[in-house]
Write an enzyme that holds these catalytic residues in place. Structure first.
Site, PDB file in Angstrom:
ATOM      1  N   GLY A  16       0.697  -1.180  -0.047  1.00  0.00           N
ATOM      2  CA  GLY A  16       0.063  -0.053   0.178  1.00  0.00           C
ATOM      3  C   GLY A  16       0.932   1.348   0.150  1.00  0.00           C
ATOM      4  N   ASN A 111      -5.409   2.336 -13.038  1.00  0.00           N
ATOM      5  CA  ASN A 111      -4.662   1.287 -12.514  1.00  0.00           C
ATOM      6  C   ASN A 111      -3.117   2.031 -12.623  1.00  0.00           C
ATOM      7  OD1 ASN A 111      -3.317  -1.294 -11.469  1.00  0.00           O
ATOM      8  ND2 ASN A 111      -3.172  -1.606 -13.425  1.00  0.00           N
ATOM      9  N   ASP A 154      -4.567  -4.782 -18.103  1.00  0.00           N
ATOM     10  CA  ASP A 154      -3.605  -3.815 -18.552  1.00  0.00           C
ATOM     11  C   ASP A 154      -3.776  -3.197 -20.005  1.00  0.00           C
ATOM     12  OD1 ASP A 154      -2.108  -3.926 -15.996  1.00  0.00           O
ATOM     13  OD2 ASP A 154      -0.788  -5.719 -16.756  1.00  0.00           O
TER      14      ASP A 154
HETATM   15  C1  GAR Z   1       3.529  -1.413  -7.354  1.00  0.00           C
HETATM   16  O1  GAR Z   1       4.692  -1.242  -7.867  1.00  0.00           O
HETATM   17  C2  GAR Z   1       2.478  -1.318  -8.592  1.00  0.00           C
HETATM   18  O2  GAR Z   1       2.913  -0.639  -9.673  1.00  0.00           O
HETATM   19  C3  GAR Z   1       2.421  -2.730  -8.849  1.00  0.00           C
HETATM   20  O3  GAR Z   1       2.380  -3.532  -7.390  1.00  0.00           O
HETATM   21  C4  GAR Z   1       3.111  -2.542  -6.462  1.00  0.00           C
HETATM   22  C5  GAR Z   1       2.227  -2.235  -5.225  1.00  0.00           C
HETATM   23  O4  GAR Z   1       3.210  -1.560  -4.471  1.00  0.00           O
HETATM   24  N1  GAR Z   1       1.198  -3.248  -9.622  1.00  0.00           N
HETATM   25  C6  GAR Z   1       1.365  -4.198 -10.420  1.00  0.00           C
HETATM   26  O5  GAR Z   1       2.098  -4.891 -10.772  1.00  0.00           O
HETATM   27  C7  GAR Z   1       0.031  -4.427 -11.153  1.00  0.00           C
HETATM   28  N2  GAR Z   1       0.112  -5.368 -12.185  1.00  0.00           N
HETATM   29  P1  GAR Z   1       2.154  -0.879  -3.199  1.00  0.00           P
HETATM   30  O6  GAR Z   1       1.149  -1.862  -2.643  1.00  0.00           O
HETATM   31  O7  GAR Z   1       3.297  -0.559  -2.350  1.00  0.00           O
HETATM   32  O8  GAR Z   1       1.514   0.191  -3.681  1.00  0.00           O
END
Ligand code: GAR
Length: 202
Positions: A16, A111, A154
């Site tokens: 998060g 997203n 995506d």
């Molecule tokens: C982030 O790097 C986001 O871009 C990625 O997951 C991470 C979540 O981090 N999302 C994906 O890969 C979606 N395909 P967070 O929970 O610290 O925000």
């Protein structure tokens, strides 16, 4: 509750840190909105603790707990509507968003993805897998994309991207950290522009 500001639900599955960036941006006045709800696909996610610390309502939503994807979608739409949610921000949400939610909130769901779409997107491409694929490709740059969400992983229109260099000595972790730093700046900015109506939508 602030009646004038658009209400955002942030959907997470893990740490998060993007949720935190959005919360911090609302406090700083960079994002003129209220983070009104945090939905997690997992019962244990550090993002839920971040939300609780800010007195934001939280909810755990697991597709598989419902008899069908349709029922899961109907229930989530109802919950979002009950809370008068205007926008949905996926921030590391690793479940497929039910089609009913996509249809009910079209052009109001975004997203953040940690690579330069349309490259390195699609099912299974999340977190570390994305950075491993970028490093294996030999690409010299990477960076986050914020895109509209449609029925396909995506696939929706890319609203903004930020670029960072890929270094020859990068590991998935060092590259992820460089991209994540940009995510935190990019996401609040794009949310505000979306709210302002600055993008031509599909
Ligand atoms: C982030 O790097 C986001 O871009 C990625 O997951 C991470 C979540 O981090 N999302 C994906 O890969 C979606 N395909 P967070 O929970 O610290 O925000």
């Amino acid at each position: 509750m602030d009646d004038n500001k658009p209400r955002i639900a942030v959907l997470i599955s893990g740490a998060g840190s993007n949720l935190q960036a959005l919360i911090d941006a609302t406090k700083a006045g960079i994002l003129k909105a209220e983070i009104a709800l945090v939905v997690s696909s997992k019962g244990k996610a550090y993002g839920l603790e971040r939300a609780a610390a800010e007195d934001i309502e939280t909810m755990v939503f697991k597709n598989k707990k419902y008899p069908s994807p349709e029922e899961a979608g109907r229930d989530l739409v109802a919950k979002l509507r009950e809370r008068r949610i205007d926008y949905i921000a996926l921030a590391g949400f690793l479940s497929l968003l039910p089609v009913a939610v996509v249809r009910a909130f079209r052009n109001h769901i975004v997203n953040i993805h940690p690579a330069l779409l349309p490259k390195y997107g699609g099912k299974g491409m999340y977190g570390r897998h994305v950075h491993e694929a970028v490093l294996a490709s030999g690409d010299k740059e990477s960076g986050p994309s914020v895109h509209l969400v449609d029925e396909i992983y995506d696939n929706g229109k890319v609203l903004e991207q930020a670029k960072v260099p890929v270094r020859s000595d990068d590991t998935p972790d060092t590259l992820a950290a460089r991209v994540l730093e940009q995510e935190h700046k990019l996401y609040p900015r794009v949310m505000q522009k979306l709210i302002n109506g600055e993008y031509a939508l599909d």
